[in-house]
Design an enzyme around this catalytic site. Sequence first.
Site, PDB file in Angstrom:
ATOM      1  N   LYS A  46       5.109 -12.144   7.114  1.00  0.00           N
ATOM      2  CA  LYS A  46       5.261 -12.823   8.400  1.00  0.00           C
ATOM      3  C   LYS A  46       5.681 -14.286   8.173  1.00  0.00           C
ATOM      4  O   LYS A  46       6.598 -14.782   8.796  1.00  0.00           O
ATOM      5  CB  LYS A  46       3.930 -12.744   9.166  1.00  0.00           C
ATOM      6  CG  LYS A  46       3.981 -13.410  10.512  1.00  0.00           C
ATOM      7  CD  LYS A  46       2.660 -13.311  11.237  1.00  0.00           C
ATOM      8  CE  LYS A  46       2.686 -14.203  12.457  1.00  0.00           C
ATOM      9  NZ  LYS A  46       1.410 -14.238  13.166  1.00  0.00           N
TER      10      LYS A  46
ATOM     11  N   LYS B 126      -6.347 -20.641  -0.730  1.00  0.00           N
ATOM     12  CA  LYS B 126      -4.911 -20.716  -1.040  1.00  0.00           C
ATOM     13  C   LYS B 126      -4.563 -22.115  -1.535  1.00  0.00           C
ATOM     14  O   LYS B 126      -3.870 -22.277  -2.525  1.00  0.00           O
ATOM     15  CB  LYS B 126      -4.082 -20.417   0.216  1.00  0.00           C
ATOM     16  CG  LYS B 126      -4.035 -18.976   0.630  1.00  0.00           C
ATOM     17  CD  LYS B 126      -2.988 -18.815   1.734  1.00  0.00           C
ATOM     18  CE  LYS B 126      -3.123 -17.491   2.440  1.00  0.00           C
ATOM     19  NZ  LYS B 126      -2.299 -17.377   3.630  1.00  0.00           N
TER      20      LYS B 126
ATOM     21  N   GLU C 291       1.572 -14.496  -3.317  1.00  0.00           N
ATOM     22  CA  GLU C 291       1.633 -13.197  -4.003  1.00  0.00           C
ATOM     23  C   GLU C 291       2.972 -12.520  -3.737  1.00  0.00           C
ATOM     24  O   GLU C 291       3.641 -12.024  -4.648  1.00  0.00           O
ATOM     25  CB  GLU C 291       0.509 -12.271  -3.511  1.00  0.00           C
ATOM     26  CG  GLU C 291      -0.892 -12.698  -3.906  1.00  0.00           C
ATOM     27  CD  GLU C 291      -1.540 -13.609  -2.882  1.00  0.00           C
ATOM     28  OE1 GLU C 291      -0.820 -14.307  -2.124  1.00  0.00           O
ATOM     29  OE2 GLU C 291      -2.785 -13.651  -2.835  1.00  0.00           O
TER      30      GLU C 291
ATOM     31  N   GLU D 144     -11.274 -10.364   8.854  1.00  0.00           N
ATOM     32  CA  GLU D 144     -10.434 -11.539   9.079  1.00  0.00           C
ATOM     33  C   GLU D 144     -10.490 -11.930  10.561  1.00  0.00           C
ATOM     34  O   GLU D 144     -10.343 -13.091  10.904  1.00  0.00           O
ATOM     35  CB  GLU D 144      -8.987 -11.247   8.648  1.00  0.00           C
ATOM     36  CG  GLU D 144      -8.277 -12.477   8.107  1.00  0.00           C
ATOM     37  CD  GLU D 144      -6.988 -12.176   7.378  1.00  0.00           C
ATOM     38  OE1 GLU D 144      -6.938 -12.357   6.153  1.00  0.00           O
ATOM     39  OE2 GLU D 144      -6.012 -11.766   8.023  1.00  0.00           O
TER      40      GLU D 144
ATOM     41  N   GLY E 292      -0.829 -10.851  11.704  1.00  0.00           N
ATOM     42  CA  GLY E 292      -0.525 -10.062  10.500  1.00  0.00           C
ATOM     43  C   GLY E 292      -1.274  -8.736  10.465  1.00  0.00           C
ATOM     44  O   GLY E 292      -0.702  -7.678  10.200  1.00  0.00           O
ATOM     45  N   ARG E 293      -2.560  -8.767  10.784  1.00  0.00           N
ATOM     46  CA  ARG E 293      -3.372  -7.546  10.679  1.00  0.00           C
ATOM     47  C   ARG E 293      -3.149  -6.588  11.857  1.00  0.00           C
ATOM     48  O   ARG E 293      -3.709  -5.505  11.880  1.00  0.00           O
ATOM     49  CB  ARG E 293      -4.846  -7.907  10.501  1.00  0.00           C
ATOM     50  CG  ARG E 293      -5.376  -8.909  11.506  1.00  0.00           C
ATOM     51  CD  ARG E 293      -6.725  -9.477  11.069  1.00  0.00           C
ATOM     52  NE  ARG E 293      -7.177 -10.553  11.955  1.00  0.00           N
ATOM     53  CZ  ARG E 293      -6.836 -11.822  11.829  1.00  0.00           C
ATOM     54  NH1 ARG E 293      -6.005 -12.184  10.870  1.00  0.00           N
ATOM     55  NH2 ARG E 293      -7.310 -12.744  12.649  1.00  0.00           N
TER      56      ARG E 293
ATOM     57  N   HIS F   4     -21.766  11.259  -2.828  1.00  0.00           N
ATOM     58  CA  HIS F   4     -22.231  11.324  -4.211  1.00  0.00           C
ATOM     59  C   HIS F   4     -22.275   9.950  -4.851  1.00  0.00           C
ATOM     60  O   HIS F   4     -22.303   9.833  -6.068  1.00  0.00           O
ATOM     61  CB  HIS F   4     -21.342  12.297  -4.996  1.00  0.00           C
ATOM     62  CG  HIS F   4     -21.350  13.662  -4.379  1.00  0.00           C
ATOM     63  ND1 HIS F   4     -22.321  14.595  -4.675  1.00  0.00           N
ATOM     64  CD2 HIS F   4     -20.572  14.214  -3.411  1.00  0.00           C
ATOM     65  CE1 HIS F   4     -22.102  15.683  -3.936  1.00  0.00           C
ATOM     66  NE2 HIS F   4     -21.061  15.471  -3.158  1.00  0.00           N
TER      67      HIS F   4
HETATM   68  O1  F6P Z   1      -4.749 -13.453   3.869  1.00  0.00           O
HETATM   69  C1  F6P Z   1      -4.265 -14.270   4.843  1.00  0.00           C
HETATM   70  C2  F6P Z   1      -3.018 -13.756   5.442  1.00  0.00           C
HETATM   71  O2  F6P Z   1      -2.495 -14.829   6.149  1.00  0.00           O
HETATM   72  C3  F6P Z   1      -3.226 -12.536   6.353  1.00  0.00           C
HETATM   73  O3  F6P Z   1      -3.661 -12.868   7.605  1.00  0.00           O
HETATM   74  C4  F6P Z   1      -1.871 -11.921   6.333  1.00  0.00           C
HETATM   75  O4  F6P Z   1      -1.879 -10.602   6.787  1.00  0.00           O
HETATM   76  C5  F6P Z   1      -1.538 -12.070   4.866  1.00  0.00           C
HETATM   77  O5  F6P Z   1      -2.050 -13.327   4.496  1.00  0.00           O
HETATM   78  C6  F6P Z   1      -0.077 -11.988   4.553  1.00  0.00           C
HETATM   79  O6  F6P Z   1       0.653 -12.980   5.217  1.00  0.00           O
HETATM   80  P1  F6P Z   1       2.216 -12.904   5.311  1.00  0.00           P
HETATM   81  O7  F6P Z   1       2.605 -11.688   6.041  1.00  0.00           O
HETATM   82  O8  F6P Z   1       2.609 -14.163   6.051  1.00  0.00           O
HETATM   83  O9  F6P Z   1       2.775 -12.897   3.916  1.00  0.00           O
END
Ligand code: F6P
Length: 523
Positions: free
Chosen positions: A200, A489, A206, A347, A261-262, A378
């Site tokens: 987003k 972060k 990452e 979140e 995002g979620r 289990h």
């Molecule tokens: O972990 C924080 C966060 O901002 C989430 O809310 C989001 O889904 C994720 O990182 C990934 O963010 P992006 O889609 O901007 O890479």
Amino acid sequence: MTSLTATPAWQALGTHSSSFKPDDFRCSDLFKEDSRFSAFSLRHEELLLDYSKNFCTKETLSLLLNLAQQARVPEAIEAMFTGEEINSTEGRAALHTALRTPAASNQFPEVVATLNRMTDFVHAIHSGEWQGCENHRITDVVNIGIGGSDLGPAMVTEALGAFSNKQVNVHFVSNVDPNHLQLTLSQLSPATTLFIIASKSFRTLETHENAKSARQWFLDAGHDESQIAKHFVAISTNLEAAREFGIDGENMFPMWDWVGGRFSLWSAIGLSIALAIGMKNFQALLAGAHSMDQHFRSAKLEQNMPVLMGLLTVWYTGFFDAHSTAVVPYSHPLKQLPQFLQQLYMESLGKRTTPQGDSIDTNSGEVIWGTEGTNGQHSYFQLLHQGTEFIPVDFIAIAKSSVPNKTEQHKQLLANCLSQSLALMQGKHYSDNESRSSPGNRPSNTLLLAELTPYNLGSLLALYEHKVFVQSVIWGINAFDQYGVELGKELSRSLYGAFENSKQRSELDASSQGLMQQILEWS
Ligand code: F6P
């Protein structure tokens, strides 16, 4: 301090809760009333919620519904659907419901246009019209994203594996640990692989690192920059950053800041899902979610599935000291659901203040955890049955198996699911030795789906999204921001710098310094 606990509705629930606490209270006694199941279950299309195995009488329900009225849940639902800036800290609406409104009545032309572009793109990949730089068709798609840009698409793609049209294999890479990407790429060929960079913000570390490595892997195979267009597409609100990364403008799918995002698997972030199961099935997923949206918006509170489920959680965290909820899908395809729900709940609800910064005065967001049943039986079910923690459980079961000719084995699965909720409620007493006794009185919901179809899964996921919203409204928190994850972060950026810079390192706390020193020595 905003006091929820001082309100009349909360106080009345407090008084009422004492009737469930005496040693002789038995949840199973509530079933002496004949109509218990019909009074405490609810069906929406092919989704049935049985909430009869809860600490809940007609009086409880009426008090919880008063609480929902007092917290103005109906008004909040309307505010969400009509696009008010309910994400007040970020000054945004939360309009994920608009992503699944049918085209004919959708007031967002950009949503409809993006779905049309997705349809064309999916068709081009599946038909082989879209060819890689060496004129081969695409056989593998790698979605690079994390959090909401990974968990929903990965979970749905796996859950609906039976609907795969088998044109492409879809892979998901999220972790910045290079093992994740390397392991995935080791099975693939650059000439037939398409990468979806799903972010987003297009600023997530990452995703950025993995996207850079994927690009390098592609170039190292003897390709040049001009060929990237055939192998990389992006989904983002930040199209400028995607362009800077080298993605062709034609290969970008937009999303909007009013989609959290979620809550974004319904947007172009779901492109990987659509590639896995085809656009028709993706549209069915949206239709199922839309149907739950309509139910949430129009059903009376007492017959409103997300409202009832949200109220029960508020009841247990507020009056029974519940700190977690276990979600146990008795379905191997749904095994990633608990992880998806972890982000959705934790979140959204892992907050201790109102948007204005005032403390809330009750427990809020509980820990969500779980794995697929029967495997969980289990491992951690021992604690559910005999431990000291009070942990409500959501059981999820699918009536009809997706595996042909395995109805008997599927019945074993369902029998296990039903027996666990029964055992948790009834318990069993052994007079010779208490260590053998299971106390019972452990509440659960059972959600039964007729079949694991795209439509029904869409409804189930929308149900949980709305449940989370209901809880946030009652607790007075904003479900749509996530400032808490920012600190980690920021610190990771400065710690990354300290690996290279001894002065920066020396300014760190002793623990970080010691660990970093050891890492440098060992690596
Ligand atoms: O972990 C924080 C966060 O901002 C989430 O809310 C989001 O889904 C994720 O990182 C990934 O963010 P992006 O889609 O901007 O890479």
